[in-house]
Design a protein around this motif. Structure first.
Motif, PDB file in Angstrom:
ATOM      1  N   LYS A 104       0.896  -1.286  -0.118  1.00 51.95           N
ATOM      2  CA  LYS A 104       0.126   0.046  -0.021  1.00 51.95           C
ATOM      3  C   LYS A 104       0.849   1.334   0.068  1.00 51.95           C
ATOM      4  O   LYS A 104       0.504   2.506  -0.700  1.00 51.95           O
ATOM      5  CB  LYS A 104      -0.840   0.254   1.107  1.00 51.95           C
ATOM      6  CG  LYS A 104      -1.910   1.221   1.364  1.00 51.95           C
ATOM      7  CD  LYS A 104      -2.622   1.349   2.539  1.00 51.95           C
ATOM      8  CE  LYS A 104      -4.028   0.422   2.496  1.00 51.95           C
ATOM      9  NZ  LYS A 104      -4.525   0.552   3.675  1.00 51.95           N
ATOM     10  N   PHE A 107       2.221   1.833  -3.407  1.00 50.16           N
ATOM     11  CA  PHE A 107       1.095   2.411  -4.271  1.00 50.16           C
ATOM     12  C   PHE A 107       0.694   3.819  -4.143  1.00 50.16           C
ATOM     13  O   PHE A 107       0.617   4.391  -5.037  1.00 50.16           O
ATOM     14  CB  PHE A 107       0.030   1.667  -4.353  1.00 50.16           C
ATOM     15  CG  PHE A 107       0.218   0.304  -5.486  1.00 50.16           C
ATOM     16  CD1 PHE A 107      -0.186   0.547  -6.857  1.00 50.16           C
ATOM     17  CD2 PHE A 107       0.409  -0.886  -4.838  1.00 50.16           C
ATOM     18  CE1 PHE A 107      -0.025  -0.711  -7.645  1.00 50.16           C
ATOM     19  CE2 PHE A 107       0.700  -1.974  -5.424  1.00 50.16           C
ATOM     20  CZ  PHE A 107       0.248  -1.834  -6.986  1.00 50.16           C
ATOM     21  N   LEU A 145      -8.731   0.186  -2.084  1.00 50.71           N
ATOM     22  CA  LEU A 145      -7.529  -0.011  -1.643  1.00 50.71           C
ATOM     23  C   LEU A 145      -7.623   0.445   0.028  1.00 50.71           C
ATOM     24  O   LEU A 145      -7.007  -0.232   0.866  1.00 50.71           O
ATOM     25  CB  LEU A 145      -6.125   0.445  -2.045  1.00 50.71           C
ATOM     26  CG  LEU A 145      -4.923   0.303  -1.458  1.00 50.71           C
ATOM     27  CD1 LEU A 145      -4.839  -1.390  -1.382  1.00 50.71           C
ATOM     28  CD2 LEU A 145      -3.905   1.214  -2.313  1.00 50.71           C
ATOM     29  N   CYS A 279      -5.093  -1.724  -6.412  1.00 49.17           N
ATOM     30  CA  CYS A 279      -3.973  -1.388  -6.665  1.00 49.17           C
ATOM     31  C   CYS A 279      -3.775  -1.513  -8.287  1.00 49.17           C
ATOM     32  O   CYS A 279      -3.161  -0.630  -8.888  1.00 49.17           O
ATOM     33  CB  CYS A 279      -3.015  -2.406  -6.042  1.00 49.17           C
ATOM     34  SG  CYS A 279      -2.771  -2.434  -4.386  1.00 49.17           S
TER      35      CYS A 279
END
Length: 299
Positions: A104, A107, A145, A279
């Motif tokens: 995470k 990204f 996400l 993602c």
């Protein structure tokens, strides 16, 4: 063609180094605080660039003394400006990594590629339909996400990582402004020392650094300092020579994918199907922003 392939491979190596660095940063947080980690890694990054500067140093012409003085002022202005912004960005990232997964974090950080064109609105560059589509796609990806159990709440780490991406966007724009005017490696060296000193101030006021804990984190610190900061930046400079900057940005954005893969392989961090879809959508948005449409050139 050979030069372009060589440059692409160098930039891919750069993205790999930066992507795996998220793992090093995550592991480092198990031993020391964010400010301590960034203070040490940035000083290491600055130190490793000093011999590079000495090796690459060229003999200056005797008649360029006045220009040299002007260049020094610009160099220090650029280095200090970049260092201050880098300090904000890297420490926000480090605090975010404490609570978010490596994938995470990677990204969210890569969203600077979407944010940069948006910032362009405020400096007179009109975005096209493609940009708004990418922003909307990225927002959907962020929702999948970040939102847990269908909730509309955003976690604190997500906010810090978004602010981190925004800070990195300004950092890239500042580097873009100063880099044509000064030596990039020297400016990078200055920015690392500025970031290191400012992080050290935060360390002294908010953390209690312990020598034994620092020694326990020696491997993540060495990787983040010597490879991610020093080697990674130098490879970026070498790799961007002789290659289209759009292609270069796209290749380097792969650090987000590599960070997710590194988190899975090394740390065993697994994303849910919904988070994986988020993602994918964010990464697609990043790719589309870098693909020129038609014959028009976008700056």
């Amino acid at each position: 063609m050979k030069q372009q392939i060589k440059s692409s491979l160098i930039l891919l190596l750069t993205a790999t180094i930066w992507g795996v660095a998220f793992v090093a940063q995550s592991v480092g947080m198990e031993y020391i605080g964010p400010f301590t980690f960034n203070a040490i890694r940035c000083v290491l990054g600055g130190l490793v660039l000093i011999p590079v500067i000495l090796v690459l140093k060229k003999k200056k012409e005797t008649g360029a003394e006045n220009q040299e003085k002007e260049d020094k002022k610009t160099l220090w202005a650029g280095g200090i400006a970049c260092g201050v912004i880098l300090c904000i960005a890297s420490n926000l990232q480090q605090f975010g990594i404490m609570e978010a997964s490596v994938g995470k974090s990677g990204f969210f950080t890569a969203l600077y590629i979407v944010m940069i064109p948006v910032i362009g609105i405020f400096i007179g560059k009109r975005p096209g339909i493609k940009l708004w589509f990418c922003v909307a796609l990225a927002v959907v990806g962020m929702y999948l996400l970040c939102m847990k159990d269908g909730s509309f709440t955003i976690e604190r780490a997500d906010i810090m990582l978004l602010l981190c991406a925004l800070a990195f966007s300004f950092h890239i724009l500042v580097v873009d402004y100063f880099s044509p005017k000064v030596d990039g490696v020297k400016m990078s060296c200055i920015q690392f020392f500025v970031c290191g000193v400012l992080s050290a101030v935060g360390m002294l006021f908010t953390e209690t650094p312990d020598i034994s804990n620092i020694q326990a984190a020696w491997l993540p610190l060495l990787y983040a300092g010597l490879l991610s900061c020093g080697v990674g930046y130098t490879l970026q400079i070498v790799g961007q020579k002789g290659i289209n900057p759009v292609i270069a940005s796209l290749i380097m954005s792969l650090e987000s994918v590599i960070s997710a893969l590194a988190g899975w392989v090394i740390l065993g961090q697994v994303l849910s199907p919904k988070e994986i879809l988020g993602c994918v959508l964010m990464f697609v948005a990043i790719i589309i922003t870098q693909i020129p449409i038609g014959n028009k050139k976008t700056d």
